[in-house]
Design a protein around this motif. Sequence first.
Motif, short mmCIF file in Angstrom:
data_model
loop_
_atom_site.label_atom_id
_atom_site.label_comp_id
_atom_site.label_asym_id
_atom_site.label_seq_id
_atom_site.Cartn_x
_atom_site.Cartn_y
_atom_site.Cartn_z
N ASP A 90 -36.83 2.30 11.66
CA ASP A 90 -38.02 2.84 10.99
C ASP A 90 -38.91 3.47 12.06
O ASP A 90 -39.44 2.76 12.92
CB ASP A 90 -38.75 1.73 10.25
N VAL A 91 -39.07 4.78 12.01
CA VAL A 91 -39.87 5.46 13.02
C VAL A 91 -41.32 4.97 12.99
O VAL A 91 -42.05 5.11 13.97
CB VAL A 91 -39.77 7.00 12.87
N GLY A 92 -41.71 4.31 11.92
CA GLY A 92 -43.03 3.70 11.85
C GLY A 92 -43.25 2.62 12.89
O GLY A 92 -44.39 2.25 13.19
N HIS A 93 -42.16 2.10 13.47
CA HIS A 93 -42.25 1.08 14.51
C HIS A 93 -42.45 1.69 15.90
O HIS A 93 -42.61 0.96 16.88
CB HIS A 93 -40.98 0.23 14.55
N TRP A 94 -42.45 3.02 15.99
CA TRP A 94 -42.49 3.67 17.30
C TRP A 94 -43.70 3.25 18.12
O TRP A 94 -43.58 2.89 19.29
CB TRP A 94 -42.47 5.20 17.16
N ALA A 95 -44.89 3.28 17.55
CA ALA A 95 -46.10 2.95 18.31
C ALA A 95 -46.05 1.51 18.82
O ALA A 95 -46.38 1.23 19.99
CB ALA A 95 -47.34 3.17 17.45
N SER A 96 -45.63 0.59 17.97
CA SER A 96 -45.51 -0.81 18.37
C SER A 96 -44.50 -0.96 19.50
O SER A 96 -44.74 -1.64 20.50
CB SER A 96 -45.10 -1.66 17.16
N PRO A 116 -34.60 7.50 15.47
CA PRO A 116 -34.60 6.79 14.19
C PRO A 116 -33.20 6.85 13.56
O PRO A 116 -32.57 7.91 13.57
CB PRO A 116 -35.60 7.56 13.32
N LYS A 125 -33.22 -4.39 13.60
CA LYS A 125 -34.16 -3.27 13.54
C LYS A 125 -34.20 -2.40 14.79
O LYS A 125 -34.83 -1.34 14.77
CB LYS A 125 -35.57 -3.82 13.27
#
Length: 134
Positions: A90-96, A116, A125
């Motif tokens: 999930d590219v949404g995890h990039w910042a984390s 991704p 993940k």
Amino acid sequence: MDKYQHGTQYPRTMNPAGLATPGGHYSHVSIANGLVFVSGQLPIDATGRKLTDSSFEAQARQVLANLSSALVGAGSDIKKLTQVRVYIVDVGHWASFNEIYARWAGDAKPARAVVPVPALHFGLKIEIEAVAVV
């Protein structure tokens, strides 16, 4: 005469301490010509426990710990990384991930790609592969 007899070293493979036994026909590390190639590391602890139900952050920390174990076992370390490829579901995890990675890598800033992907083995993940120098 074999091409490897002209100064090129045969690859040496290893499975360093601190890593689970590989789950397929591969080694965690292959070393050749002064380079360390680390196979894709998943969030699996040294006992073989898959962190499938753990948070993305816990999985990322485990993968980076596995990468460290592989590098140290091969006679290398984080500062000798030249390239890192990260697969996340999930590219949404990039910042984390970038925050966790920056703390882990410190001053080291090897070339890196974050890719991704739709899925990884066992529902995990994140997966990381890398190249370093010895």
